[in-house]
Design a protein around this motif. Structure first.
Motif, PDB file in Angstrom:
ATOM      1  N   LEU A 170       0.839  -1.209   0.000  1.00 44.58           N
ATOM      2  CA  LEU A 170       0.000   0.000   0.000  1.00 44.58           C
ATOM      3  C   LEU A 170       0.871   1.255   0.000  1.00 44.58           C
ATOM      4  O   LEU A 170       0.693   2.158  -0.813  1.00 44.58           O
ATOM      5  CB  LEU A 170      -0.950  -0.021   1.205  1.00 44.58           C
TER       6      LEU A 170
ATOM      7  N   GLY B 122      -4.675  -4.252   8.865  1.00 38.86           N
ATOM      8  CA  GLY B 122      -5.494  -5.022   7.940  1.00 38.86           C
ATOM      9  C   GLY B 122      -6.919  -5.233   8.391  1.00 38.86           C
ATOM     10  O   GLY B 122      -7.486  -6.295   8.172  1.00 38.86           O
ATOM     11  N   SER B 123      -7.523  -4.238   9.022  1.00 39.79           N
ATOM     12  CA  SER B 123      -8.866  -4.479   9.537  1.00 39.79           C
ATOM     13  C   SER B 123      -9.973  -4.008   8.603  1.00 39.79           C
ATOM     14  O   SER B 123     -11.080  -4.489   8.697  1.00 39.79           O
ATOM     15  CB  SER B 123      -9.037  -3.838  10.915  1.00 39.79           C
ATOM     16  N   CYS B 124      -9.711  -3.084   7.704  1.00 43.33           N
ATOM     17  CA  CYS B 124     -10.836  -2.551   6.934  1.00 43.33           C
ATOM     18  C   CYS B 124     -11.056  -3.278   5.617  1.00 43.33           C
ATOM     19  O   CYS B 124     -12.124  -3.194   5.042  1.00 43.33           O
ATOM     20  CB  CYS B 124     -10.665  -1.056   6.695  1.00 43.33           C
ATOM     21  N   ARG B 125     -10.069  -3.986   5.112  1.00 45.16           N
ATOM     22  CA  ARG B 125     -10.121  -4.761   3.863  1.00 45.16           C
ATOM     23  C   ARG B 125     -10.365  -3.884   2.641  1.00 45.16           C
ATOM     24  O   ARG B 125     -10.853  -4.365   1.621  1.00 45.16           O
ATOM     25  CB  ARG B 125     -11.209  -5.859   3.927  1.00 45.16           C
ATOM     26  N   GLN B 126     -10.073  -2.621   2.735  1.00 41.60           N
ATOM     27  CA  GLN B 126     -10.392  -1.730   1.635  1.00 41.60           C
ATOM     28  C   GLN B 126      -9.277  -1.666   0.591  1.00 41.60           C
ATOM     29  O   GLN B 126      -9.481  -1.248  -0.524  1.00 41.60           O
ATOM     30  CB  GLN B 126     -10.674  -0.324   2.194  1.00 41.60           C
ATOM     31  N   CYS B 127      -8.079  -2.084   0.975  1.00 44.13           N
ATOM     32  CA  CYS B 127      -6.922  -1.810   0.119  1.00 44.13           C
ATOM     33  C   CYS B 127      -6.558  -2.993  -0.770  1.00 44.13           C
ATOM     34  O   CYS B 127      -5.417  -3.122  -1.191  1.00 44.13           O
ATOM     35  CB  CYS B 127      -5.746  -1.430   0.988  1.00 44.13           C
TER      36      CYS B 127
ATOM     37  N   TYR C  30      -8.026   3.223   1.165  1.00 39.18           N
ATOM     38  CA  TYR C  30      -7.622   2.579   2.414  1.00 39.18           C
ATOM     39  C   TYR C  30      -8.276   3.320   3.571  1.00 39.18           C
ATOM     40  O   TYR C  30      -8.676   4.478   3.422  1.00 39.18           O
ATOM     41  CB  TYR C  30      -6.096   2.625   2.582  1.00 39.18           C
ATOM     42  N   PHE C  31      -8.392   2.659   4.711  1.00 35.84           N
ATOM     43  CA  PHE C  31      -8.893   3.331   5.916  1.00 35.84           C
ATOM     44  C   PHE C  31      -8.010   3.091   7.120  1.00 35.84           C
ATOM     45  O   PHE C  31      -7.588   4.003   7.795  1.00 35.84           O
ATOM     46  CB  PHE C  31     -10.316   2.888   6.260  1.00 35.84           C
ATOM     47  N   CYS C  32      -7.739   1.806   7.418  1.00 37.14           N
ATOM     48  CA  CYS C  32      -7.146   1.539   8.732  1.00 37.14           C
ATOM     49  C   CYS C  32      -5.651   1.795   8.764  1.00 37.14           C
ATOM     50  O   CYS C  32      -5.096   2.119   9.796  1.00 37.14           O
ATOM     51  CB  CYS C  32      -7.461   0.118   9.171  1.00 37.14           C
ATOM     52  N   TRP C  33      -4.977   1.704   7.633  1.00 41.48           N
ATOM     53  CA  TRP C  33      -3.545   2.004   7.592  1.00 41.48           C
ATOM     54  C   TRP C  33      -3.335   3.496   7.786  1.00 41.48           C
ATOM     55  O   TRP C  33      -4.118   4.319   7.298  1.00 41.48           O
ATOM     56  CB  TRP C  33      -2.982   1.566   6.235  1.00 41.48           C
TER      57      TRP C  33
ATOM     58  N   CYS D  46      -1.947  -3.472   2.285  1.00 43.79           N
ATOM     59  CA  CYS D  46      -1.281  -2.913   3.464  1.00 43.79           C
ATOM     60  C   CYS D  46      -0.642  -4.012   4.316  1.00 43.79           C
ATOM     61  O   CYS D  46       0.167  -3.724   5.183  1.00 43.79           O
ATOM     62  CB  CYS D  46      -2.248  -2.090   4.301  1.00 43.79           C
TER      63      CYS D  46
HETATM   64  S1  FES Z   1      -5.897  -0.259   4.783  1.00 44.65           S
HETATM   65 FE1  FES Z   1      -7.342  -1.337   5.957  1.00 44.65          FE
HETATM   66  S2  FES Z   1      -6.941  -3.388   5.339  1.00 44.65           S
HETATM   67 FE2  FES Z   1      -5.435  -2.293   4.268  1.00 44.65          FE
END
Ligand code: FES
Ligand code: SF4
Ligand code: SF4
Ligand code: SF4
Ligand code: SF4
Lengths: 927, 182
Positions: free
Chosen positions: A20, A43-48, A32-35, A67
């Motif tokens: 990422l 790796g909690s949001c699974r957006q990336c 992305y969100f959680c990074w 990420c």
């Molecule tokens: S930024 Fe959240 S899982 Fe990769």
């Protein structure tokens, strides 16, 4: 450098990055969100998600979370592949299932990372027909709003608040779809860095409360690159205005200084700019003590007549919270011999010593980023969290170096945040605290010792002596002191990059000198030692450097016996720096007191003439931070009324007087050039930012407004139908308009002139990624500011420099050592006027150890009194285990500061007539 | 020679047609509308003078989100957000400079609450341009305008007095964080 192939194109990337970071660093868009660049990945949001292919023949590939995937040589990836794009769009749709229909009434709207990522991931239509989960909000204090419905459960807030900032009162509660991010009950968030949640949370759960009260969308704010005046760290901020009011302060990224974060004094302390006590007109004190407004021209004539009257004795008092330019011009106007730095004698001698130590080159002066690389820290007599908050946040990262070492040993990449933290558990790099009272860093320190300032200095001297016995040793070391010093010395000797932190906070010269000895001794042991001194105000070091550490100070002036015709005070409330008796008796000798200041403070209230000065948000100025970094701050808007920059007042006065001293100086940039020409130490200041003649590639000035600012043809239509020309800015390369160079084309605007951060498709402050050379690193266009103190090779025989060791402090009768106690909210003069900060400011107090309280016969909420410099000071008693036994800690900057700052000791007794201002019959939880 | 004769015939013919048309118009009724005695029909969605409407419950609809202002191509809308005791966002002031407005309807298009609407009233003539500046009290009408029944606050997740969390459309009861149920 490994090569990766993304959608058919090869790129070179950093092997230590995760995918990422690497992809974003290449300028590619990936949601992305959680990074977070400074908090790593979980790796909690699974957006990336992206697709990674096994080899060239692999047509299908597999989904990976970018990420959580390290960069590998030859990796073949696709961002655009259908399955990846579909997956990301499904993820965002899921995150949005419970999202309220709030954007129009959400303070995040228009700079919302969630909005940006939703658009980027391509989700536009809701399919879910079920009910939305809802949550109740909490009251989190005067700084932040809470609107829990908007949460997407990315966990960034708790990771920032607990793991990064060391807060304990924000957590995640509940299970499954019920997870709740908040406090265990309503109440003020306790962390000094809570305000960063505004930017860390990618949604509108945590928003800036003072901004919300007079809300303006980001696109309508007129911004300027400025420097925080809250303390000596010199954090870079973006100040924003609408309708002539300061609306908010946002972080402005500088990889060497504040990075992504500010403290709450910096973020919320700007409210004083809008305060009702702002001086807006020129005033002349009449016979009845009231100020008559006069025009600017009349005022200039009056001042000039006073100054140029034959044989008139004119003196001037500068200020550590005013810019280099204003101080310089003031000195020029009255002559160097009549200029007084505005610091008290005690403070000036300490800062002179600090500056002298920094010039020896005996140890590095680390930037805040370098602080995070230290592997052992010793803090001597400085309550870092309350005097130089941003440094404390860096120190909380410093102690994690041990965990990074451990991770490196078993090859866990450092961005793998959860793994690194799990591995390290409670292992920390050592941080040793020797301070006089409770310290917010105790939770991360490996050793905490309470001592009054003199005793702190003794321990410092002893440590230096143990490391290198050529350094002086306290003669009568007690056994306790000896053991303590030995164990601290061994901690420091085990480190490669030890860092010593001290400062003027304890108002004690010996502490400062002892700290230098320790750092120097370590350097002698071939350690890459760092030495940081926190100085009290945003430009304390600047005014000191201005006259090369040789300025007269305030005490020199107050103790003089000369009659004075005119005394000009520049942005300085003298009653905070000296006892009222001394000032009043000096004022008796002053015929005319001319005050140039921003707020109606006690000094302004006794002035003959008052000139309204612009605040940091309304004028330019160069400030020098703790490490000797000169940074230019710019005006976000033009002030109303007669207000103008102090440097402008001084230029106008000189013009009116017709003095030859100013030569051809008419413009701000000429003042800066003159400073550089006249002071060898400050010769670099002109490089702090491009001058007013700077034009972007297309030959344009830089727009302070966004290119889509609204309302221009209606803004003043209630007053005039003839749309006035936008104010012209001759002082800087910025313009008060939406026309000109802006951020649409990367590289158009130099970093020191970047008013706000924005990039197409990236409306939140996270757009900074597009302006960094590599993700989380320096800005493409180098970080703003210029360092003035060169790290030359060390001066010889440093061990002979500091040898005056104080005697051990004993508690004699009611006589106790007076130690200033600092508060992030309230101890700094200007920010204390901000409404939100004022709400959090404690009442004035004298804090003592229970043993001392017993001896004095006082308990909590009683009063203590002391006779000091002819004044009787009474304050409420706070009894606390964590105050050193020989000391009384007083609330610096909150009550009676001027009376107390001069004395090292005071004799205390119970104040019999004291009545607690505390309302009675409150239950515990109401405190 | 022959060409000259053909031209003459054609020209005469067109002259006769012209003459016929002139005579026809002389005796047919006029097209001109006798405005203002005679008012034209304008459909409700005609775009002219802008109004601010109210929620069905009579409160101001505008939540001062600023979307109309930013959508306006001539930047003639300006407002400032404030908040009422009961938690509603509303504009402290709301100003439209109609001497700039081009009646494009972008603001109405952008408005998420149906607060701002264009009306068929185009009759805005003033001798003094400053009379073309309308403040909120000039813009605000007493009804819902073209969109009866819609209330933004019924769909929004924010609490206002009389509408608690979980009471908006499509909302479940606020969660009990302490619940241990799976
Ligand atoms: S930024 Fe959240 S899982 Fe990769
Ligand atoms: S958090 Fe973002 S997406 Fe959600 S309501 Fe606020 S502005 Fe809209
Ligand atoms: S409150 Fe914000 S930062 Fe925290 S989990 Fe929710 S969306 Fe993420
Ligand atoms: S640490 Fe100091 S300079 Fe930085 S934001 Fe806080 S008060 Fe301002
Ligand atoms: S778009 Fe609608 S709700 Fe938003 S400010 Fe304009 S009129 Fe008000």
């Amino acid at each position: 450098m490994p090569t990766i192939i993304v959608d058919g194109i090869s790129y070179q990337v950093d092997a230590n990055d995760n995918l990422l970071e690497a992809l974003l660093g290449l300028g590619l868009d990936l949601p992305y969100f959680c990074w977070h660049p400074s908090m790593g990945s979980i790796g909690s949001c699974r957006q990336c998600a992206v697709i990674q292919y096994q080899d060239e023949d692999d047509q299908q590939g597999r989904l990976v979370m970018s990420c959580m995937t390290p960069v590998t040589e030859g990796a073949i990836l696709s961002i655009d592949a259908e399955p990846a794009a579909e997956f990301r769009s499904a993820v965002i749709e899921n995150l949005m299932i419970n999202h309220p229909h709030d954007c129009p009434v959400c303070e995040e709207g228009g700079e919302c990372h969630l909005q940006d990522m939703t658009v980027m991931a391509g989700h536009s239509m809701r399919h879910y027909k079920g009910l939305k989960t809802t949550h109740r909000n909490q009251y989190l204090g005067p700084l932040l709003n809470h609107e829990m419905n908007r949460c997407i459960a990315c966990y960034r807030c708790v990771r920032y608040y607990q793991d990064y900032a060391g807060g304990t009162d924000l957590a995640v509660f509940g299970s499954r779809g019920r997870v709740y991010f908040g406090r265990h009950e309503d109440g003020v968030l306790q962390s000094e860095f809570a305000g960063n949640l505004v930017e860390v949370c990618p949604t509108g759960v945590f928003t800036d409360k003072p901004l919300s009260e007079r809300y303006t969308r980001k696109w309508d704010l007129q911004s300027a690159p400025a420097v925080c005046t809250g303390c000596s760290m010199g954090c870079n901020i973006s100040v924003a205005e609408r309708y002539g009011e300061l609306r908010r302060i946002h972080n402005r990224y500088n990889s060497e200084v504040n990075g992504y974060f500010l403290c709450d004094r910096g973020r919320f302390g700007g409210g004083f700019v809008n305060h009702e006590d702002r001086i807006r007109r020129c005033g002349v004190r009449n016979a009845s003590g009231v100020y008559d407004p006069v025009s600017k021209q009349q005022m200039l004539e009056k001042v000039s007549a006073l100054i140029s009257a034959a044989g008139s004795k004119v003196v001037a008092i500068g200020s550590p919270r005013a810019s280099l330019e204003s101080n310089h011009l003031l000195g020029k106007l009255v002559g160097r011999e009549n200029f007084y730095s505005g610091l008290s004698g005690r403070e000036q001698s300490i800062i002179n010593a600090i500056y002298a130590i920094q010039q020896t080159g005996g140890a590095r002066i680390p930037t805040l980023r370098e602080v995070e690389a230290a592997d052992a820290v010793l803090i001597l007599g400085e309550d870092v969290t309350n005097t130089s908050a941003r440094l404390a946040l860096s120190l909380r990262q410093t102690v994690r170096n041990r965990s990074k070492e451990m991770a490196n040993q078993i090859q866990i990449p450092l961005w793998h945040d959860a793994a690194v933290r799990k591995l390290a558990q409670d292992e920390k790099s050592p941080l040793v605290l020797v301070t006089a009272s409770e310290d917010r860093l105790e939770d991360v320190s490996c050793l905490t010792h309470r001592a009054g300032p003199d005793d702190t200095a003794r321990i410092g001297y002893a440590i230096a002596n143990i490391i290198d016995n050529r350094y002086s040793r306290p003669a009568d070391l007690t056994d306790n002191e000896q053991t303590l010093a030995a164990s601290i010395a061994s901690i420091l000797k085990n480190a490669e990059k030890p860092l010593i932190i001290s400062g003027s906070g304890s108002l004690n010269l010996a502490v400062v000198e002892a700290a230098a000895n320790v750092a120097w001794a370590l350097k002698g042991e071939n350690k890459d030692s760092g030495l940081i001194y926190c100085v009290p105000e945003c430009n304390s070091l600047g005014v000191t450097m201005l006259h090369d550490g040789n300025s007269n100070n305030l005490d020199d002036l107050l103790s003089g016996s000369d009659d004075i015709d005119v005394a000009i005070v520049l942005e300085n409330d003298l009653y905070r720096r000296a006892g009222s008796t001394a000032i009043n008796s000096w004022l008796g000798k002053v015929k005319n007191l001319v005050v140039i200041d921003q707020l109606d403070n006690p000094t302004a209230s006794v002035a003959t003439l008052v000139l309204p000065a612009a605040s940091f948000a309304e004028t330019e100025g160069t400030l020098v931070n703790y490490e000797g970094r000169a940074q230019r701050s710019f005006a976000a808007f033009l002030p109303q009324g007669d207000i103008q920059g102090s440097w402008q007042w001084l230029l106008d006065i000189a013009d009116q007087v017709g003095t030859q001293k100013f030569g051809s100086i008419r413009q701000f940039d000429q003042v800066t050039e003159d400073i550089a020409a006249q002071n060898a130490a400050l010769s670099g200041v002109t490089k702090a930012a491009p001058d007013a003649s700077y034009r972007s590639g297309a030959g344009q000035k830089i727009a302070r407004m966004t290119h889509r600012a609204s309302g221009r043809t209606a803004m003043v239509a209630d007053v005039t139908m003839y749309e006035p020309q936008q104010p012209v800015d001759n002082t800087s390369a910025l313009a008060f308009t939406m026309e000109g160079a802006n951020l649409i084309k990367p590289g158009e605007v130099p970093s020191s002139l970047t008013p706000y951060i924005w990039s197409p498709g990236w409306n939140s402050n996270q757009a900074i990624i597009k302006f960094q050379a590599e993700t989380g690193g320096a800005l493409t266009d180098s970080d703003p500011g210029v360092r003035l103190i060169a790290t030359a090779s060390p001066v010889a025989d440093l061990h002979t420099r500091h040898t005056t060791i104080p005697a051990i402090t004993r508690h004699q009768g009611g006589s106790l050592q007076l130690v200033p106690g600092y508060h992030l909210f309230g101890s700094e003069e200007l920010s204390a006027y901000s409404k939100a900060i004022a709400e959090l400011t404690p009442r004035g107090y004298f804090a003592v150890h229970p043993d001392v309280a017993g001896q004095l016969g006082v308990a909590d909420h009683d009063g203590l009194e002391t006779q000091i410099n002819g004044a009787n000071v009474q304050l409420e008693v706070v009894v606390s285990e964590s105050v050193a036994r020989q000391c009384v800690v007083y609330s610096y900057g909150i009550d009676a500061t001027g009376e107390l700052v001069h004395e090292k000791r005071g004799t205390f007794k119970k104040a019999e007539s004291w009545e607690s201002s505390r309302p009675s019959n409150l239950i515990m939880s109401d405190r | 020679m022959i060409k000259g004769i053909l031209d003459l015939i054609r020209n005469t013919f067109t002259q006769l047609i012209t003459l016929k048309m002139v005579l026809h118009h002389t005796f047919s009724p006029p097209d001109t509308v006798q405005y203002p005695e005679q008012m034209p029909y304008l459909p409700p969605r005609y775009r002219a003078r802008i109004i601010l409407t109210r929620d069905p419950d009579g409160e101001e609809r505008c939540v001062s989100c600023n979307l109309c202002a930013v959508a306006c191509p001539v930047d003639c809308i300006v407002l400032q957000k404030t908040e009422s005791e009961d938690g509603r966002w509303y504009p402290e002031f709301f100003r439209i400079n109609f001497s700039r407005c081009v009646m494009c309807g972008m603001c109405e298009e952008a408005c998420p609450t149906y607060a701002i609407q264009l009306t068929p009233d185009f009759e805005m003539c003033e001798y003094d341009r400053s009379n073309m500046v309308y403040e909120k009290e000039h813009l605000l009408i007493d009804g819902c305008g073209k969109y009866p029944g819609y209330s933004f606050w019924n769909v929004s997740g924010k609490t206002i007095s009389g509408k608690d969390k979980g009471e908006a459309e499509n909302e479940a009861e606020p969660v009990d964080v302490r619940s241990l149920m799976p």
